[in-house]
Motif scaffolding. Structure first.
Motif, PDB file in Angstrom:
ATOM      1  N   ILE A   1       0.841  -1.205   0.000  1.00  0.00           N
ATOM      2  CA  ILE A   1       0.000   0.000   0.000  1.00  0.00           C
ATOM      3  C   ILE A   1       0.872   1.250   0.000  1.00  0.00           C
ATOM      4  N   PHE A   2       1.903   1.254   0.841  1.00  0.00           N
ATOM      5  CA  PHE A   2       2.820   2.397   0.894  1.00  0.00           C
ATOM      6  C   PHE A   2       3.501   2.608  -0.445  1.00  0.00           C
ATOM      7  N   HIS A   3       4.031   1.548  -1.030  1.00  0.00           N
ATOM      8  CA  HIS A   3       4.783   1.649  -2.277  1.00  0.00           C
ATOM      9  C   HIS A   3       3.901   2.152  -3.421  1.00  0.00           C
ATOM     10  N   LYS A   4       2.697   1.611  -3.523  1.00  0.00           N
ATOM     11  CA  LYS A   4       1.800   2.017  -4.609  1.00  0.00           C
ATOM     12  C   LYS A   4       1.404   3.484  -4.497  1.00  0.00           C
ATOM     13  N   ASN A   5       1.037   3.905  -3.319  1.00  0.00           N
ATOM     14  CA  ASN A   5       0.501   5.246  -3.169  1.00  0.00           C
ATOM     15  C   ASN A   5       1.589   6.327  -3.144  1.00  0.00           C
ATOM     16  N   VAL A   6       2.765   5.979  -2.659  1.00  0.00           N
ATOM     17  CA  VAL A   6       3.893   6.907  -2.787  1.00  0.00           C
ATOM     18  C   VAL A   6       4.271   7.049  -4.260  1.00  0.00           C
ATOM     19  N   GLY A   7       4.125   5.970  -5.018  1.00  0.00           N
ATOM     20  CA  GLY A   7       4.379   6.044  -6.450  1.00  0.00           C
ATOM     21  C   GLY A   7       3.476   7.057  -7.143  1.00  0.00           C
ATOM     22  N   VAL A   8       2.212   7.093  -6.749  1.00  0.00           N
ATOM     23  CA  VAL A   8       1.281   8.077  -7.307  1.00  0.00           C
ATOM     24  C   VAL A   8       1.750   9.491  -6.976  1.00  0.00           C
ATOM     25  N   LEU A   9       2.143   9.704  -5.724  1.00  0.00           N
ATOM     26  CA  LEU A   9       2.605  11.023  -5.301  1.00  0.00           C
ATOM     27  C   LEU A   9       3.885  11.424  -6.036  1.00  0.00           C
TER      28      LEU A   9
ATOM     29  N   ALA B   1      13.760  10.491 -16.797  1.00  0.00           N
ATOM     30  CA  ALA B   1      12.999   9.566 -17.635  1.00  0.00           C
ATOM     31  C   ALA B   1      12.507   8.368 -16.828  1.00  0.00           C
ATOM     32  N   PHE B   2      13.400   7.793 -16.035  1.00  0.00           N
ATOM     33  CA  PHE B   2      13.004   6.627 -15.244  1.00  0.00           C
ATOM     34  C   PHE B   2      12.019   6.990 -14.146  1.00  0.00           C
ATOM     35  N   LEU B   3      12.123   8.201 -13.611  1.00  0.00           N
ATOM     36  CA  LEU B   3      11.158   8.624 -12.600  1.00  0.00           C
ATOM     37  C   LEU B   3       9.765   8.817 -13.186  1.00  0.00           C
ATOM     38  N   LEU B   4       9.684   8.989 -14.492  1.00  0.00           N
ATOM     39  CA  LEU B   4       8.389   8.998 -15.170  1.00  0.00           C
ATOM     40  C   LEU B   4       7.919   7.586 -15.506  1.00  0.00           C
ATOM     41  N   VAL B   5       8.840   6.769 -16.009  1.00  0.00           N
ATOM     42  CA  VAL B   5       8.493   5.427 -16.451  1.00  0.00           C
ATOM     43  C   VAL B   5       8.086   4.534 -15.277  1.00  0.00           C
ATOM     44  N   MET B   6       8.792   4.639 -14.167  1.00  0.00           N
ATOM     45  CA  MET B   6       8.555   3.730 -13.050  1.00  0.00           C
ATOM     46  C   MET B   6       7.116   3.776 -12.510  1.00  0.00           C
ATOM     47  N   PRO B   7       6.569   4.942 -12.168  1.00  0.00           N
ATOM     48  CA  PRO B   7       5.191   4.939 -11.669  1.00  0.00           C
ATOM     49  C   PRO B   7       4.167   4.531 -12.722  1.00  0.00           C
ATOM     50  N   ILE B   8       4.453   4.848 -13.994  1.00  0.00           N
ATOM     51  CA  ILE B   8       3.531   4.427 -15.053  1.00  0.00           C
ATOM     52  C   ILE B   8       3.521   2.904 -15.155  1.00  0.00           C
ATOM     53  N   ALA B   9       4.707   2.298 -15.178  1.00  0.00           N
ATOM     54  CA  ALA B   9       4.793   0.839 -15.240  1.00  0.00           C
ATOM     55  C   ALA B   9       4.169   0.203 -14.004  1.00  0.00           C
ATOM     56  N   GLY B  10       4.401   0.811 -12.841  1.00  0.00           N
ATOM     57  CA  GLY B  10       3.799   0.287 -11.620  1.00  0.00           C
ATOM     58  C   GLY B  10       2.284   0.361 -11.661  1.00  0.00           C
ATOM     59  N   TYR B  11       1.769   1.467 -12.175  1.00  0.00           N
ATOM     60  CA  TYR B  11       0.314   1.615 -12.298  1.00  0.00           C
ATOM     61  C   TYR B  11      -0.267   0.549 -13.218  1.00  0.00           C
ATOM     62  N   VAL B  12       0.362   0.354 -14.375  1.00  0.00           N
ATOM     63  CA  VAL B  12      -0.136  -0.643 -15.327  1.00  0.00           C
ATOM     64  C   VAL B  12      -0.069  -2.036 -14.715  1.00  0.00           C
ATOM     65  N   ARG B  13       1.036  -2.341 -14.023  1.00  0.00           N
ATOM     66  CA  ARG B  13       1.176  -3.659 -13.407  1.00  0.00           C
ATOM     67  C   ARG B  13       0.050  -3.912 -12.396  1.00  0.00           C
TER      68      ARG B  13
ATOM     69  N   GLU C   1      -5.136   2.520  -3.672  1.00  0.00           N
ATOM     70  CA  GLU C   1      -6.106   3.042  -2.719  1.00  0.00           C
ATOM     71  C   GLU C   1      -6.403   4.524  -2.893  1.00  0.00           C
ATOM     72  N   THR C   2      -5.388   5.328  -3.083  1.00  0.00           N
ATOM     73  CA  THR C   2      -5.595   6.766  -3.223  1.00  0.00           C
ATOM     74  C   THR C   2      -6.453   7.090  -4.438  1.00  0.00           C
ATOM     75  N   LEU C   3      -6.103   6.517  -5.575  1.00  0.00           N
ATOM     76  CA  LEU C   3      -6.850   6.784  -6.802  1.00  0.00           C
ATOM     77  C   LEU C   3      -8.269   6.222  -6.725  1.00  0.00           C
ATOM     78  N   ASP C   4      -8.402   5.049  -6.131  1.00  0.00           N
ATOM     79  CA  ASP C   4      -9.727   4.447  -5.996  1.00  0.00           C
ATOM     80  C   ASP C   4     -10.627   5.300  -5.099  1.00  0.00           C
ATOM     81  N   ALA C   5     -10.048   5.828  -4.009  1.00  0.00           N
ATOM     82  CA  ALA C   5     -10.827   6.669  -3.099  1.00  0.00           C
ATOM     83  C   ALA C   5     -11.286   7.947  -3.782  1.00  0.00           C
ATOM     84  N   LEU C   6     -10.495   8.416  -4.765  1.00  0.00           N
ATOM     85  CA  LEU C   6     -10.861   9.621  -5.508  1.00  0.00           C
ATOM     86  C   LEU C   6     -11.791   9.327  -6.684  1.00  0.00           C
TER      87      LEU C   6
END
Length: 201
Positions: free
Chosen positions: A48-56, A97-109, A118-123
């Protein structure tokens, strides 16, 4: 000889150090959460921490790029060798570049795998990718490979920062230190880390 004040404005410094703190927290969390034998409660908390910090982090990198586009950094020291200028520019660009790619890849995964963010779902943000195990697996590979690249770039970043702060002592570190406060000053501050090993922030 006095070093001219080339310190970055406080928004750039705040963005830099906020992102640095979040990145240095989420990398080990991402490693630990995949370890075998970890109890389920701890593992879930780390996911949960890793996913939502990735969004931020994704939001912050977009803000930082927009701010950088409007406020160009000061030039590098005149006596910096050409190969170091090139290395700084390339490594800095790769890190962005990688700081952009990483959260996008994490989101898709996560979303292609059918899991929540959780953050995006709550919104009420709908999933932007279809449910697909193949897509999730491909994104997982990109995310894992990108994680290694980011870790390597961070080590390079810190090594270059130490070189500028401890060996050259050319004022590059003081451009980004302290994290808060006004822009005035002559570049005082402890040597060590810098925003990019000498290529601006």
């Amino acid at each position: 000889m006095a070093i001219p004040d080339t310190r970055y404005r406080w928004p750039a410094r705040l963005l830099h150090w906020s992102m640095a703190a979040l990145l240095l927290a989420t990398i080990p969390a991402g490693i630990v959460m995949l370890q075998d034998g970890l109890d389920r409660t701890t593992q879930n908390a780390l996911f949960i921490f890793h996913k939502n910090v990735g969004v931020l982090l994704f939001i912050l990198i977009l803000v930082r790029l927009a701010y950088r586009w409007r406020h160009r950094p000061a030039p590098l020291p005149d006596d910096l060798p050409g190969w170091q200028r090139t290395a700084a520019r390339l490594s800095h660009g790769a890190l962005y570049a990688f700081l952009l790619v990483m959260p996008i890849a994490g989101y898709v995964r996560v979303k292609a795998g059918g899991f929540p963010i959780e953050t995006l779902d709550a919104l009420g943000v709908p999933s932007l990718v279809p449910r697909s195990d193949a897509l999730a697996e491909a994104a997982k590979t990109v995310h894992a490979t990108g994680g290694l690249a980011v870790a390597g770039l961070v080590v390079l970043h810190i090594s270059a920062a130490a070189y500028h702060g401890l060996v050259r002592r050319d004022g590059v570190f003081s451009r980004m230190w302290p994290p808060f406060g006004g822009r005035s000053g002559s570049g005082s501050g402890p040597p060590g880390l810098t925003s990019d090993g000498g290529s601006g922030s």
